[in-house]
Scaffold this motif. Structure first.
Motif, PDB file in Angstrom:
ATOM      1  N   VAL A 376       0.840  -1.194   0.000  1.00  0.00           N
ATOM      2  CA  VAL A 376       0.000   0.000   0.000  1.00  0.00           C
ATOM      3  C   VAL A 376       0.874   1.242   0.000  1.00  0.00           C
ATOM      4  CG1 VAL A 376      -1.652   1.334   1.356  1.00  0.00           C
ATOM      5  CG2 VAL A 376      -1.939  -1.145   1.123  1.00  0.00           C
ATOM      6  N   ALA A 377       1.944   1.229   0.801  1.00  0.00           N
ATOM      7  CA  ALA A 377       2.860   2.372   0.863  1.00  0.00           C
ATOM      8  C   ALA A 377       3.551   2.609  -0.475  1.00  0.00           C
ATOM      9  CB  ALA A 377       3.913   2.136   1.955  1.00  0.00           C
ATOM     10  N   ALA A 378       3.767   1.539  -1.220  1.00  0.00           N
ATOM     11  CA  ALA A 378       4.422   1.658  -2.524  1.00  0.00           C
ATOM     12  C   ALA A 378       3.437   1.962  -3.640  1.00  0.00           C
ATOM     13  CB  ALA A 378       5.181   0.371  -2.844  1.00  0.00           C
ATOM     14  N   GLY A 379       2.164   2.120  -3.280  1.00  0.00           N
ATOM     15  CA  GLY A 379       1.151   2.452  -4.280  1.00  0.00           C
ATOM     16  C   GLY A 379       0.697   1.270  -5.099  1.00  0.00           C
ATOM     17  N   ILE A 380       0.940   0.064  -4.596  1.00  0.00           N
ATOM     18  CA  ILE A 380       0.530  -1.145  -5.320  1.00  0.00           C
ATOM     19  C   ILE A 380      -0.777  -1.647  -4.718  1.00  0.00           C
ATOM     20  CG2 ILE A 380       1.152  -3.493  -5.957  1.00  0.00           C
ATOM     21  CD1 ILE A 380       4.072  -2.711  -5.579  1.00  0.00           C
ATOM     22  N   ALA A 381      -1.811  -1.710  -5.518  1.00  0.00           N
ATOM     23  CA  ALA A 381      -3.112  -2.176  -5.029  1.00  0.00           C
ATOM     24  C   ALA A 381      -3.064  -3.688  -4.822  1.00  0.00           C
ATOM     25  CB  ALA A 381      -4.217  -1.812  -6.022  1.00  0.00           C
ATOM     26  N   ASN A 382      -3.257  -4.105  -3.603  1.00  0.00           N
ATOM     27  CA  ASN A 382      -3.245  -5.537  -3.319  1.00  0.00           C
ATOM     28  C   ASN A 382      -4.116  -5.788  -2.090  1.00  0.00           C
ATOM     29  OD1 ASN A 382      -2.191  -8.251  -3.810  1.00  0.00           O
ATOM     30  ND2 ASN A 382      -1.252  -8.027  -1.794  1.00  0.00           N
ATOM     31  N   SER A 383      -5.369  -6.140  -2.311  1.00  0.00           N
ATOM     32  CA  SER A 383      -6.290  -6.336  -1.191  1.00  0.00           C
ATOM     33  C   SER A 383      -7.240  -7.479  -1.503  1.00  0.00           C
ATOM     34  CB  SER A 383      -7.078  -5.054  -0.914  1.00  0.00           C
ATOM     35  OG  SER A 383      -7.880  -4.723  -2.037  1.00  0.00           O
ATOM     36  N   GLU A 384      -7.785  -8.038  -0.427  1.00  0.00           N
ATOM     37  CA  GLU A 384      -8.776  -9.103  -0.547  1.00  0.00           C
ATOM     38  C   GLU A 384      -9.963  -8.750   0.341  1.00  0.00           C
ATOM     39  OE1 GLU A 384      -8.585 -11.644  -2.502  1.00  0.00           O
ATOM     40  OE2 GLU A 384      -6.457 -11.873  -2.987  1.00  0.00           O
ATOM     41  N   ALA A 385     -11.158  -8.970  -0.171  1.00  0.00           N
ATOM     42  CA  ALA A 385     -12.373  -8.762   0.614  1.00  0.00           C
ATOM     43  C   ALA A 385     -12.768 -10.084   1.250  1.00  0.00           C
ATOM     44  CB  ALA A 385     -13.498  -8.243  -0.274  1.00  0.00           C
ATOM     45  N   ILE A 386     -12.750 -10.130   2.573  1.00  0.00           N
ATOM     46  CA  ILE A 386     -12.997 -11.380   3.300  1.00  0.00           C
ATOM     47  C   ILE A 386     -14.116 -11.153   4.315  1.00  0.00           C
ATOM     48  CG2 ILE A 386     -11.986 -13.151   4.778  1.00  0.00           C
ATOM     49  CD1 ILE A 386      -9.242 -12.269   3.586  1.00  0.00           C
ATOM     50  N   GLU A 387     -15.061 -12.072   4.358  1.00  0.00           N
ATOM     51  CA  GLU A 387     -16.200 -11.961   5.272  1.00  0.00           C
ATOM     52  C   GLU A 387     -16.307 -13.226   6.122  1.00  0.00           C
ATOM     53  OE1 GLU A 387     -19.719  -9.953   3.013  1.00  0.00           O
ATOM     54  OE2 GLU A 387     -18.484 -10.998   1.529  1.00  0.00           O
ATOM     55  N   PHE A 388     -16.468 -13.017   7.419  1.00  0.00           N
ATOM     56  CA  PHE A 388     -16.670 -14.112   8.361  1.00  0.00           C
ATOM     57  C   PHE A 388     -18.043 -13.931   9.008  1.00  0.00           C
ATOM     58  CE2 PHE A 388     -12.136 -13.135   8.258  1.00  0.00           C
ATOM     59  CZ  PHE A 388     -11.537 -14.390   8.122  1.00  0.00           C
ATOM     60  N   PHE A 389     -18.953 -14.869   8.801  1.00  0.00           N
ATOM     61  CA  PHE A 389     -20.267 -14.828   9.426  1.00  0.00           C
ATOM     62  C   PHE A 389     -20.343 -15.938  10.473  1.00  0.00           C
ATOM     63  CE2 PHE A 389     -21.056 -12.527   5.524  1.00  0.00           C
ATOM     64  CZ  PHE A 389     -21.938 -11.526   5.905  1.00  0.00           C
ATOM     65  N   PHE A 390     -20.539 -15.548  11.741  1.00  0.00           N
ATOM     66  CA  PHE A 390     -20.539 -16.507  12.835  1.00  0.00           C
ATOM     67  C   PHE A 390     -21.878 -16.481  13.571  1.00  0.00           C
ATOM     68  CE2 PHE A 390     -15.904 -15.144  12.942  1.00  0.00           C
ATOM     69  CZ  PHE A 390     -15.473 -16.222  12.159  1.00  0.00           C
ATOM     70  N   PRO A 391     -22.533 -17.643  13.740  1.00  0.00           N
ATOM     71  CA  PRO A 391     -23.786 -17.704  14.507  1.00  0.00           C
ATOM     72  C   PRO A 391     -23.502 -17.585  16.010  1.00  0.00           C
ATOM     73  CG  PRO A 391     -23.117 -19.892  13.827  1.00  0.00           C
ATOM     74  CD  PRO A 391     -22.164 -18.947  13.156  1.00  0.00           C
ATOM     75  N   PHE A 392     -24.486 -17.122  16.755  1.00  0.00           N
ATOM     76  CA  PHE A 392     -24.284 -16.884  18.188  1.00  0.00           C
ATOM     77  C   PHE A 392     -23.884 -18.125  18.984  1.00  0.00           C
ATOM     78  CE2 PHE A 392     -26.367 -12.612  18.064  1.00  0.00           C
ATOM     79  CZ  PHE A 392     -25.350 -11.949  18.736  1.00  0.00           C
ATOM     80  N   PRO A 393     -24.458 -19.322  18.732  1.00  0.00           N
ATOM     81  CA  PRO A 393     -24.011 -20.479  19.527  1.00  0.00           C
ATOM     82  C   PRO A 393     -22.504 -20.707  19.420  1.00  0.00           C
ATOM     83  CG  PRO A 393     -26.039 -21.006  18.374  1.00  0.00           C
ATOM     84  CD  PRO A 393     -25.584 -19.680  17.842  1.00  0.00           C
ATOM     85  N   ALA A 394     -21.963 -20.570  18.218  1.00  0.00           N
ATOM     86  CA  ALA A 394     -20.523 -20.755  18.036  1.00  0.00           C
ATOM     87  C   ALA A 394     -19.738 -19.611  18.664  1.00  0.00           C
ATOM     88  CB  ALA A 394     -20.198 -20.867  16.542  1.00  0.00           C
ATOM     89  N   LEU A 395     -20.259 -18.391  18.556  1.00  0.00           N
ATOM     90  CA  LEU A 395     -19.591 -17.233  19.162  1.00  0.00           C
ATOM     91  C   LEU A 395     -19.528 -17.375  20.684  1.00  0.00           C
ATOM     92  CD1 LEU A 395     -21.169 -14.366  17.028  1.00  0.00           C
ATOM     93  CD2 LEU A 395     -18.731 -14.948  17.094  1.00  0.00           C
ATOM     94  N   ARG A 396     -20.623 -17.812  21.298  1.00  0.00           N
ATOM     95  CA  ARG A 396     -20.643 -17.984  22.748  1.00  0.00           C
ATOM     96  C   ARG A 396     -19.680 -19.091  23.169  1.00  0.00           C
ATOM     97  NH1 ARG A 396     -22.437 -13.139  23.984  1.00  0.00           N
ATOM     98  NH2 ARG A 396     -24.652 -12.771  23.503  1.00  0.00           N
TER      99      ARG A 396
END
Length: 434
Positions: A376-396
């Protein structure tokens, strides 16, 4: 009297011969170490076969070298399946078999099918196997694979197909599962392992209250069987090959116990109006969450927390930015794993502090854009869109330190650039998981 004694002895010999036929011959095992174990513990393996076959399964169960065999074909086929094997570099006691019950595709979700076969077959198998090998340091876990059948219709024509459930439990988790005194402890032990339905990861919720078990189903189609034998999970199971198996239209069992059991709560309303109302009622809490967690969360300023409909449930979506060092460069799976370990995992417990009790939604989604700082500092675009969906039973479960980060991931849904993926932290990061 003499004839009775001879008949009794004949039955004993027949049972012994049958149990021995369930064990793979050491000569068939190519790996020298596994072959040595097979030879050393042949008597114990035979007794495992005897203990498992002593169970009164509701529908026919056979040990089998091959899955998805017709029952008549199975009766004449090789039933030797109890053996030592390798699973993920661990030495395990592996057992395969065919269970001749069929589930209606209209009435049983994949979670329900997995749960029912686990309770009716896999658990009895573990009860027969674990006590004999729980103190054996050479055995690091148990892998049980069972084939059952699904009934459905395609263009009005009844069809039947096989489905394979595979359950792996490390030695410690298997011991905890069988020794547990309550359902919470059993569930925590089960989450230490892995389950797959036709090679796709699934989570088995023993109480029937998992996030996907009742999602989108009428309340009458899910029953809580904490006090039942576990043989019915919301709809009748029918014997394969029976006259009624030609139809997928099955009636729900009507027992006194089912009538006495309170139905589970209906799924949350995912309509735009319901989401807007929920947003309004919790906005003050969300504003406080953003203000207090910003230093560690790095929220996206133009995407404030909002409630979204996802997989027939309602999730609070938190949009964040994750910065990783340039040295973290690698596959998108590695970036996803590091984003979870280095950032998202540290937000779970703080975020849950704002939602005690019984929230009016199903779970939390962490949507992050991963950046490599050096590029990013060098001006090179390099990113990934990542999504984590967690249900409440697992979160608890994770919040209380009863589940690992990997178990939390396995219980939820991970998307990379909009595509669902399976994420193994240890494999993705190329080293021990944290």
């Amino acid at each position: 009297m003499h004839k009775n004694r001879v008949a009794w002895l004949a039955l004993i010999l027949l049972a012994a011969s049958a149990s021995g036929a369930q064990v793979v011959s050491p000569a068939e095992i190519k790996d020298p170490a596994l072959r040595s174990l097979q030879q050393q513990y042949m008597d114990d393996l035979r007794r495992v076969g005897e203990d498992v076959l002593a169970n009164q399964f509701e529908y026919p169960f056979y040990f089998s070298r091959k899955l998805d065999l017709d029952e008549q074909q199975q009766k004449g086929s090789d039933q030797a399946s109890i053996r030592f094997d390798h699973y993920n570099d661990r030495t395990v006691l592996a057992i395969t078999g065919n269970y001749y019950a069929a589930y209606s595709a209209d009435k049983f979700s994949q979670d329900q099918r997995a749960r029912s076969t686990f309770l009716n077959v896999v658990l009895p198998v573990l009860k027969g196997a674990v006590p004999r090998f729980q103190s054996n340091q050479a055995i690091q876990g148990y892998a049980v694979e069972v084939s059952h059948h699904i009934l459905g219709k395609v263009m009005g024509v009844s069809i039947e197909r096989a489905e394979n459930l595979m359950v792996f439990l490390p030695q410690s988790a298997a011991i905890k599962l069988l020794a547990a005194k309550n359902e919470t402890a059993r569930q925590a032990a089960l989450l230490e392992g892995k389950a797959f339905l036709n090679a796709v990861p699934v989570t088995i919720w023993l109480s029937g209250e998992g996030p996907h078990l009742t999602a989108g189903m009428p309340a009458t189609e899910a029953t809580d069987d904490k006090e039942s034998s576990g043989s019915h999970v919301g709809a009748e199971i029918i014997r394969e090959g029976s006259e009624s198996s030609q139809s997928a239209q099955l009636a729900f069992p009507k027992t006194a116990k089912a009538k006495e059991t309170a139905p589970p709560p209906p799924p949350h309303d995912t309509s735009p109006q319901a989401l807007a109302s929920l947003q309004t009622s919790t906005q003050e809490v969300l504003d406080r969450l953003v203000k207090e967690l910003e230093p560690q969360a790095h929220f996206v300023s133009y995407a404030p927390p909002k409630f979204v409909a996802f997989r027939q449930g309602v999730y609070l979506e938190l949009s964040i930015n994750t910065s990783l060092p340039e040295s973290a460069s690698g596959s998108r799976y590695k970036l996803a794993a590091l984003a979870f370990d280095e950032h998202v995992a540290h937000l779970v417990r703080p975020a849950l502090e704002y939602f005690k009790g019984d929230p009016s939604f199903d779970g939390v989604g962490f949507s992050t854009t991963v950046h490599l700082v050096g590029k990013v500092a060098a001006g090179i675009a390099n990113s990934e869109a990542i999504e984590f969906f967690f249900p409440f039973p697992a979160l608890r479960c994770y919040e209380s330190y009863d589940c690992t980060g990997q178990q939390l991931i396995d219980s939820g849904t991970v998307l990379i650039n909009g595509e669902r993926v399976a994420l193994d932290l240890q494999i993705a990061e190329g080293g021990p998981s944290r």
